[in-house]
Design a protein around this motif. Structure first.
Motif, short mmCIF file in Angstrom:
data_model
loop_
_atom_site.label_atom_id
_atom_site.label_comp_id
_atom_site.label_asym_id
_atom_site.label_seq_id
_atom_site.Cartn_x
_atom_site.Cartn_y
_atom_site.Cartn_z
N GLN A 62 0.81 -1.22 0.00
CA GLN A 62 0.00 0.00 0.00
C GLN A 62 0.85 1.28 0.00
N PRO A 63 1.90 1.38 0.83
CA PRO A 63 2.70 2.62 0.82
C PRO A 63 3.33 2.91 -0.54
N CYS A 64 3.84 1.90 -1.21
CA CYS A 64 4.45 2.12 -2.53
C CYS A 64 3.39 2.50 -3.57
N ALA A 65 2.22 1.87 -3.52
CA ALA A 65 1.15 2.21 -4.46
C ALA A 65 0.72 3.66 -4.26
N ALA A 66 0.57 4.09 -3.01
CA ALA A 66 0.18 5.47 -2.73
C ALA A 66 1.26 6.44 -3.19
N GLU A 104 3.54 6.00 -5.58
CA GLU A 104 3.56 6.04 -7.04
C GLU A 104 2.35 6.78 -7.59
N ALA A 105 1.19 6.62 -6.94
CA ALA A 105 -0.01 7.34 -7.38
C ALA A 105 0.20 8.85 -7.23
N ARG A 106 0.82 9.30 -6.14
CA ARG A 106 1.11 10.73 -5.97
C ARG A 106 2.06 11.22 -7.05
N ARG A 107 3.07 10.43 -7.36
CA ARG A 107 4.05 10.80 -8.39
C ARG A 107 3.37 10.93 -9.76
N VAL A 108 2.57 9.93 -10.12
CA VAL A 108 1.88 9.94 -11.42
C VAL A 108 0.84 11.06 -11.46
N LEU A 109 0.14 11.29 -10.36
CA LEU A 109 -0.85 12.38 -10.30
C LEU A 109 -0.18 13.74 -10.54
N ALA A 163 -9.28 9.26 -9.56
CA ALA A 163 -8.91 7.90 -9.16
C ALA A 163 -7.51 7.85 -8.58
N LEU A 164 -6.57 8.55 -9.21
CA LEU A 164 -5.20 8.60 -8.69
C LEU A 164 -5.16 9.27 -7.32
N ARG A 165 -5.94 10.32 -7.14
CA ARG A 165 -5.99 11.03 -5.86
C ARG A 165 -6.51 10.11 -4.76
N ARG A 166 -7.56 9.33 -5.06
CA ARG A 166 -8.09 8.38 -4.07
C ARG A 166 -7.03 7.35 -3.68
N LEU A 167 -6.31 6.83 -4.68
CA LEU A 167 -5.27 5.84 -4.39
C LEU A 167 -4.13 6.47 -3.60
N ALA A 168 -3.75 7.68 -3.94
CA ALA A 168 -2.67 8.37 -3.23
C ALA A 168 -3.05 8.66 -1.79
N ASP A 169 -4.33 8.87 -1.54
CA ASP A 169 -4.79 9.20 -0.19
C ASP A 169 -5.14 7.96 0.63
N SER A 170 -5.12 6.79 0.03
CA SER A 170 -5.47 5.56 0.76
C SER A 170 -4.25 5.09 1.53
N ARG A 171 -4.08 5.61 2.69
CA ARG A 171 -2.88 5.39 3.50
C ARG A 171 -2.57 3.91 3.73
N SER A 172 -3.39 3.24 4.47
CA SER A 172 -3.05 1.86 4.81
C SER A 172 -4.24 0.92 4.69
N ARG A 173 -5.12 1.22 3.76
CA ARG A 173 -6.25 0.32 3.53
C ARG A 173 -5.82 -0.78 2.59
N PRO A 174 -5.62 -2.00 3.09
CA PRO A 174 -5.21 -3.08 2.19
C PRO A 174 -6.35 -3.48 1.26
N GLU A 175 -5.96 -4.02 0.14
CA GLU A 175 -6.93 -4.51 -0.85
C GLU A 175 -7.68 -5.69 -0.26
N ARG A 176 -8.97 -5.74 -0.50
CA ARG A 176 -9.74 -6.88 -0.04
C ARG A 176 -9.47 -8.06 -0.95
N ARG A 177 -9.19 -9.18 -0.34
CA ARG A 177 -8.93 -10.39 -1.12
C ARG A 177 -10.19 -11.23 -1.12
N PRO A 178 -10.56 -11.78 -2.27
CA PRO A 178 -11.77 -12.62 -2.32
C PRO A 178 -11.66 -13.80 -1.37
N GLY A 179 -12.76 -14.07 -0.66
CA GLY A 179 -12.78 -15.23 0.22
C GLY A 179 -12.15 -15.01 1.58
N ARG A 180 -11.80 -13.76 1.89
CA ARG A 180 -11.17 -13.50 3.20
C ARG A 180 -11.97 -12.50 3.97
#
Length: 105
Positions: free
Chosen positions: A56-60, A62-67, A88-105
């Motif tokens: 999540q930190p790297c995705a956020a 990179e999203a800030r950089r691309v934005l 969409a990039l702003r939402r991803l950049a602002d999503s501090r530590s919300r992990p992606e939901r994995r199916p079945g978990r």
């Protein structure tokens, strides 16, 4: 298009095999929690699909950089309040530590 699909990733032949297999973040090697979408790459004249992942930190980060690049070059972002990609990039950049939901978990 999803924001994660707007993020450029390293070529799979330029990173560790664990990163290329999606078992480690493509940028830092830590445990991945964000799927970056299916990507295509060519190797020796063959097109191959792969599915990079990120923490999540790297995705956020990179999203800030691309934005920052995007808003300077997108006409809609320059003359109006932005476009769907920027939002969409702003939402991803602002999503501090919300992990992606994995199916079945």
């Amino acid at each position: 298009m999803r924001a994660v699909e707007l993020l450029p990733v390293p070529r799979p032949d330029h990173i560790h095999p664990e990163q290329a297999a999606g078992r480690a973040c493509v940028w830092c090697g830590k445990e991945p929690t964000v799927g970056l979408g299916s990507r295509l790459t060519t190797r020796l004249g063959t097109v191959n699909a792969w599915a990079p992942r990120s923490c999540q930190p790297c995705a956020a980060r990179e999203a800030r950089r691309v934005l920052n690049i995007h808003v300077r070059s997108c006409y809609r972002c320059c003359v109006r309040d932005g476009c769907a990609d920027a939002r969409a990039l702003r939402r991803l950049a602002d999503s501090r530590s919300r992990p992606e939901r994995r199916p079945g978990r």
